[in-house]
Design a protein around this motif. Structure first.
Motif, PDB file in Angstrom:
ATOM      1  N   ARG A 119       0.847  -1.191   0.000  1.00 20.44           N
ATOM      2  CA  ARG A 119       0.000   0.000   0.000  1.00 20.44           C
ATOM      3  C   ARG A 119       0.886   1.246   0.000  1.00 20.44           C
ATOM      4  O   ARG A 119       1.896   1.282   0.697  1.00 20.44           O
ATOM      5  CB  ARG A 119      -0.905   0.019   1.222  1.00 20.44           C
ATOM      6  CG  ARG A 119      -1.972  -1.056   1.203  1.00 20.44           C
ATOM      7  CD  ARG A 119      -2.897  -0.965   2.417  1.00 20.44           C
ATOM      8  NE  ARG A 119      -3.928  -1.979   2.371  1.00 20.44           N
ATOM      9  CZ  ARG A 119      -3.797  -3.208   2.833  1.00 20.44           C
ATOM     10  NH1 ARG A 119      -2.664  -3.578   3.392  1.00 20.44           N
ATOM     11  NH2 ARG A 119      -4.778  -4.075   2.749  1.00 20.44           N
ATOM     12  N   VAL A 120       0.481   2.242  -0.773  1.00 13.97           N
ATOM     13  CA  VAL A 120       1.160   3.540  -0.793  1.00 13.97           C
ATOM     14  C   VAL A 120       0.112   4.582  -0.425  1.00 13.97           C
ATOM     15  O   VAL A 120      -0.925   4.667  -1.072  1.00 13.97           O
ATOM     16  CB  VAL A 120       1.783   3.841  -2.172  1.00 13.97           C
ATOM     17  CG1 VAL A 120       2.401   5.225  -2.185  1.00 13.97           C
ATOM     18  CG2 VAL A 120       2.814   2.782  -2.539  1.00 13.97           C
ATOM     19  N   GLU A 139      -3.468   3.323  -0.065  1.00 10.23           N
ATOM     20  CA  GLU A 139      -4.154   2.699  -1.192  1.00 10.23           C
ATOM     21  C   GLU A 139      -3.374   1.490  -1.684  1.00 10.23           C
ATOM     22  O   GLU A 139      -2.166   1.566  -1.897  1.00 10.23           O
ATOM     23  CB  GLU A 139      -4.327   3.711  -2.323  1.00 10.23           C
ATOM     24  CG  GLU A 139      -5.152   4.904  -1.886  1.00 10.23           C
ATOM     25  CD  GLU A 139      -5.876   5.561  -3.041  1.00 10.23           C
ATOM     26  OE1 GLU A 139      -5.951   4.959  -4.121  1.00 10.23           O
ATOM     27  OE2 GLU A 139      -6.340   6.671  -2.827  1.00 10.23           O
ATOM     28  N   GLU A 140      -4.075   0.378  -1.859  1.00  9.24           N
ATOM     29  CA  GLU A 140      -3.434  -0.858  -2.310  1.00  9.24           C
ATOM     30  C   GLU A 140      -2.930  -0.680  -3.740  1.00  9.24           C
ATOM     31  O   GLU A 140      -3.687  -0.318  -4.634  1.00  9.24           O
ATOM     32  CB  GLU A 140      -4.435  -2.007  -2.243  1.00  9.24           C
ATOM     33  CG  GLU A 140      -3.817  -3.353  -2.477  1.00  9.24           C
ATOM     34  CD  GLU A 140      -4.808  -4.479  -2.224  1.00  9.24           C
ATOM     35  OE1 GLU A 140      -4.862  -5.383  -3.082  1.00  9.24           O
ATOM     36  OE2 GLU A 140      -5.498  -4.455  -1.195  1.00  9.24           O
ATOM     37  N   THR A 141      -1.618  -0.925  -3.935  1.00  7.40           N
ATOM     38  CA  THR A 141      -1.030  -0.749  -5.263  1.00  7.40           C
ATOM     39  C   THR A 141      -0.575  -2.062  -5.891  1.00  7.40           C
ATOM     40  O   THR A 141      -0.456  -2.142  -7.104  1.00  7.40           O
ATOM     41  CB  THR A 141       0.178   0.206  -5.211  1.00  7.40           C
ATOM     42  OG1 THR A 141       1.146  -0.315  -4.300  1.00  7.40           O
ATOM     43  CG2 THR A 141      -0.251   1.591  -4.759  1.00  7.40           C
ATOM     44  N   ALA A 142      -0.302  -3.077  -5.075  1.00  5.36           N
ATOM     45  CA  ALA A 142       0.158  -4.355  -5.631  1.00  5.36           C
ATOM     46  C   ALA A 142      -0.109  -5.472  -4.642  1.00  5.36           C
ATOM     47  O   ALA A 142      -0.134  -5.261  -3.426  1.00  5.36           O
ATOM     48  CB  ALA A 142       1.648  -4.297  -5.954  1.00  5.36           C
ATOM     49  N   THR A 143      -0.304  -6.681  -5.180  1.00 11.09           N
ATOM     50  CA  THR A 143      -0.480  -7.885  -4.372  1.00 11.09           C
ATOM     51  C   THR A 143       0.335  -8.995  -5.021  1.00 11.09           C
ATOM     52  O   THR A 143       0.305  -9.160  -6.243  1.00 11.09           O
ATOM     53  CB  THR A 143      -1.962  -8.296  -4.316  1.00 11.09           C
ATOM     54  OG1 THR A 143      -2.719  -7.214  -3.787  1.00 11.09           O
ATOM     55  CG2 THR A 143      -2.159  -9.509  -3.426  1.00 11.09           C
ATOM     56  N   ILE A 168       8.744  -0.219  -5.535  1.00 11.35           N
ATOM     57  CA  ILE A 168       7.549   0.486  -5.090  1.00 11.35           C
ATOM     58  C   ILE A 168       7.792   1.977  -5.259  1.00 11.35           C
ATOM     59  O   ILE A 168       8.775   2.510  -4.750  1.00 11.35           O
ATOM     60  CB  ILE A 168       7.247   0.173  -3.607  1.00 11.35           C
ATOM     61  CG1 ILE A 168       7.134  -1.325  -3.386  1.00 11.35           C
ATOM     62  CG2 ILE A 168       6.000   0.907  -3.151  1.00 11.35           C
ATOM     63  CD1 ILE A 168       7.146  -1.721  -1.922  1.00 11.35           C
ATOM     64  N   GLU A 169       6.887   2.633  -5.956  1.00 12.31           N
ATOM     65  CA  GLU A 169       6.953   4.086  -6.125  1.00 12.31           C
ATOM     66  C   GLU A 169       6.170   4.722  -4.987  1.00 12.31           C
ATOM     67  O   GLU A 169       4.941   4.680  -4.968  1.00 12.31           O
ATOM     68  CB  GLU A 169       6.362   4.495  -7.473  1.00 12.31           C
ATOM     69  CG  GLU A 169       7.091   3.932  -8.675  1.00 12.31           C
ATOM     70  CD  GLU A 169       8.502   4.467  -8.831  1.00 12.31           C
ATOM     71  OE1 GLU A 169       8.752   5.623  -8.446  1.00 12.31           O
ATOM     72  OE2 GLU A 169       9.351   3.707  -9.328  1.00 12.31           O
ATOM     73  N   VAL A 176       4.813   4.006   2.568  1.00  9.73           N
ATOM     74  CA  VAL A 176       4.690   2.658   2.027  1.00  9.73           C
ATOM     75  C   VAL A 176       4.475   1.680   3.175  1.00  9.73           C
ATOM     76  O   VAL A 176       5.138   1.769   4.201  1.00  9.73           O
ATOM     77  CB  VAL A 176       5.963   2.260   1.243  1.00  9.73           C
ATOM     78  CG1 VAL A 176       5.966   0.793   0.889  1.00  9.73           C
ATOM     79  CG2 VAL A 176       6.092   3.113  -0.007  1.00  9.73           C
TER      80      VAL A 176
END
Length: 124
Positions: free
Chosen positions: A38-39, A42-46, A57-58, A106
């Protein structure tokens, strides 16, 4: 300062409680199934915890974190933040564990498999 008999009993009791609590926590922890990134909330990747992956991760304001998943463990190998606390936190692999990088906003969290007991919510 001389310890009284009651002080020794109190210390022994507290030590016993902490040892029992620690044993229960160690015996009931579950290995994770997924890694959620999460960034800024908000969830950005799984990712699946069993897949070996390297992911950049940005974070916010152009910050970056390098996430590594290998042999069922997750860690941040590199970060653009000045203190590197997230990098020094080490590996995680059990449900509920997380790595947080505050400067980049992050969070990396280990989650388990959803329980399949057939009931999600009971409404009355």
């Amino acid at each position: 300062m001389k310890l009284k008999k009651q002080d020794i009993f109190l210390l022994a009791g507290l030590l016993a409680v902490f040892l029992i609590l620690g044993a229960v926590l160690l015996l009931t922890r579950k290995s994770g199934a997924t890694v959620v990134v999460r960034v800024a909330g908000e969830e950005t990747a799984t990712f699946a915890l069993e897949e070996n992956t390297v992911y950049t991760i940005e974070g916010v304001s152009g910050g970056t974190n390098k996430l590594v998943i290998e042999d069922g463990a997750v860690w941040l190998e590199d970060a653009s933040c000045p203190d590197q606390l997230c990098v020094h936190q080490g590996k995680i692999q059990y449900v509920g564990e997380s790595i947080i990088c505050l400067p980049n906003k992050v969070s990396v969290t280990i989650e388990g498999e959803p329980e399949e007991n057939g009931v999600d919510v009971i409404a009355t």
